[in-house]
Scaffold this motif. Structure first.
Motif, PDB file in Angstrom:
ATOM      1  N   ARG A 173       5.147   7.757  -0.593  1.00  0.00           N
ATOM      2  CA  ARG A 173       6.139   8.647  -1.201  1.00  0.00           C
ATOM      3  C   ARG A 173       5.796   8.976  -2.656  1.00  0.00           C
ATOM      4  O   ARG A 173       6.093  10.051  -3.152  1.00  0.00           O
ATOM      5  CB  ARG A 173       7.539   8.008  -1.120  1.00  0.00           C
ATOM      6  CG  ARG A 173       8.231   8.386   0.170  1.00  0.00           C
ATOM      7  CD  ARG A 173       8.992   7.290   0.856  1.00  0.00           C
ATOM      8  NE  ARG A 173       9.367   7.740   2.201  1.00  0.00           N
ATOM      9  CZ  ARG A 173       8.536   7.704   3.237  1.00  0.00           C
ATOM     10  NH1 ARG A 173       7.299   7.272   3.094  1.00  0.00           N
ATOM     11  NH2 ARG A 173       8.934   8.142   4.419  1.00  0.00           N
ATOM     12  N   GLN A 218       2.950   9.577  -3.799  1.00  0.00           N
ATOM     13  CA  GLN A 218       1.899  10.614  -3.850  1.00  0.00           C
ATOM     14  C   GLN A 218       2.503  11.980  -4.153  1.00  0.00           C
ATOM     15  O   GLN A 218       1.820  12.869  -4.656  1.00  0.00           O
ATOM     16  CB  GLN A 218       1.136  10.687  -2.510  1.00  0.00           C
ATOM     17  CG  GLN A 218       0.469   9.397  -2.074  1.00  0.00           C
ATOM     18  CD  GLN A 218      -0.652   8.938  -3.005  1.00  0.00           C
ATOM     19  OE1 GLN A 218      -1.140   9.693  -3.829  1.00  0.00           O
ATOM     20  NE2 GLN A 218      -1.037   7.676  -2.868  1.00  0.00           N
ATOM     21  N   LYS A 219       3.799  12.148  -3.848  1.00  0.00           N
ATOM     22  CA  LYS A 219       4.426  13.478  -3.999  1.00  0.00           C
ATOM     23  C   LYS A 219       5.123  13.659  -5.343  1.00  0.00           C
ATOM     24  O   LYS A 219       5.701  14.703  -5.603  1.00  0.00           O
ATOM     25  CB  LYS A 219       5.467  13.687  -2.884  1.00  0.00           C
ATOM     26  CG  LYS A 219       4.895  13.589  -1.480  1.00  0.00           C
ATOM     27  CD  LYS A 219       6.031  13.548  -0.462  1.00  0.00           C
ATOM     28  CE  LYS A 219       5.520  13.143   0.906  1.00  0.00           C
ATOM     29  NZ  LYS A 219       6.578  12.691   1.798  1.00  0.00           N
ATOM     30  N   ASN A 227      12.649  12.163  -7.878  1.00  0.00           N
ATOM     31  CA  ASN A 227      12.429  13.561  -8.246  1.00  0.00           C
ATOM     32  C   ASN A 227      13.126  13.979  -9.533  1.00  0.00           C
ATOM     33  O   ASN A 227      13.007  15.119  -9.956  1.00  0.00           O
ATOM     34  CB  ASN A 227      12.910  14.471  -7.107  1.00  0.00           C
ATOM     35  CG  ASN A 227      12.185  14.167  -5.806  1.00  0.00           C
ATOM     36  OD1 ASN A 227      10.980  13.964  -5.821  1.00  0.00           O
ATOM     37  ND2 ASN A 227      12.906  14.111  -4.706  1.00  0.00           N
TER      38      ASN A 227
END
Length: 301
Positions: free
Chosen positions: A110, A112-113, A85
């Motif tokens: 994971r 995909q986010k 992130n």
């Protein structure tokens, strides 16, 4: 002439043992991440800094994403997932020799986010026939919309320079975050502990390697001697493991110490006297207090 300076943070993720640390060391040009053929070697975010004339790339080598079996495992996976992130690009590394596995799907879900560009890095291409590469590329293309797919051999250095050029083209204009001669954000004390742990991984077997932590107790330069004295403790979970680590008449501990000392001397550029002890701390990987004490802190996320 283009005078813009590009900089950014790049996460390296993948299943355990796909060659993330080997890649990091090859790119940076010296050992800052420990290497082992045993899975789940990396436990912390290791930042490697590559500074060129017109760019600075800060690579974050994350622990391999796996299904945790204890609190230390939870810590490692959280660290890897949180790195996604806060970066400008993500290198999803796979092992060409192993191909697609369940662990990859866990990571792809994971990804995909995330909003950052994701590159598929197919490592260890030296281990497969060139004809086997294309079906592998097609298989992964179906599963995720990668910005680019780049086959490499981190060990041999194949295609690394092309990968770096591609990465630079995706990085934003930005400042130089670290001095040009700095290769990592970790203090020497941390790297010393990692080099000792690497030798335990290399020389011991079965249940021992992943049940250990290394604590650097003391570093001092005595009088005018050109030798640095280092005292460190290897923490393990069971008395039987302590016995293995010490070895017959201390032979194993001597071997670990000798090999680690040579690497620490290379790191520091000076002579080193290394003294090692072994302590038993039952079930330390599941005890929050011990995890904090041995440097696995939540503020690393």
């Amino acid at each position: 002439m283009d005078t813009t300076f590009k900089s950014g943070f790049i996460a390296i993720i993948g299943r355990p043992n796909v060659g993330k640390s080997t890649f990091m060391n090859k790119v940076i040009g010296q050992k800052i991440a420990i290497m082992s053929d045993k899975a789940q070697t990396t436990r912390h975010k290791i930042q490697g800094v590559l500074t060129e004339e017109n760019a600075q790339m800060v690579f974050i080598d994350t622990p391999g994403i796996h299904k945790p079996k204890h609190k230390l495992g939870d810590f490692m996976v959280n660290l890897a997932e949180n790195a996604l992130n806060e970066v400008d690009a993500i290198l999803f590394m796979i092992n060409a020799d192993e191909g697609y596995g369940k662990g990859d799907q866990y990571i792809l879900d994971r990804l995909q986010k995330v909003n950052s560009p994701v590159f598929l890095i197919i490592n260890k291409i030296d281990l497969i026939h060139p004809d086997d590469l294309f079906p592998l590329i097609d298989q992964y293309k179906e599963k995720y919309d990668f910005k680019e797919i780049i086959p490499i051999s981190a060990l041999q250095g194949n295609n690394i320079s092309r990968l770096l050029e591609v990465l630079k083209s995706y990085l934003p204009d930005g400042p130089q975050y670290y001095p040009g001669d700095q290769v990592t954000d970790h203090p020497e004390r941390f790297l010393m502990g990692e080099l000792i742990r690497e030798k335990v991984l290399e020389l011991t077997r079965e249940e021992v390697p992943h049940s250990i932590a290394v604590v650097i107790e003391n570093i001092e330069k005595r009088n005018t001697a050109d030798t640095i004295f280092i005292q460190a403790t290897i923490i393990t979970e069971r008395k039987t493991q302590k016995g293995i680590l010490i070895g017959k008449q201390g032979s194993m501990l001597k071997s670990i110490g000798k090999k680690a000392r040579q690497d620490i001397e290379n790191l520091l550029g000076t002579k080193v006297f290394l003294e090692l002890w072994v302590k038993v701390k039952k079930d330390w990987r599941n005890r929050q207090q011990n995890l904090q004490e041995y440097g696995f802190r939540d503020d690393e996320y």
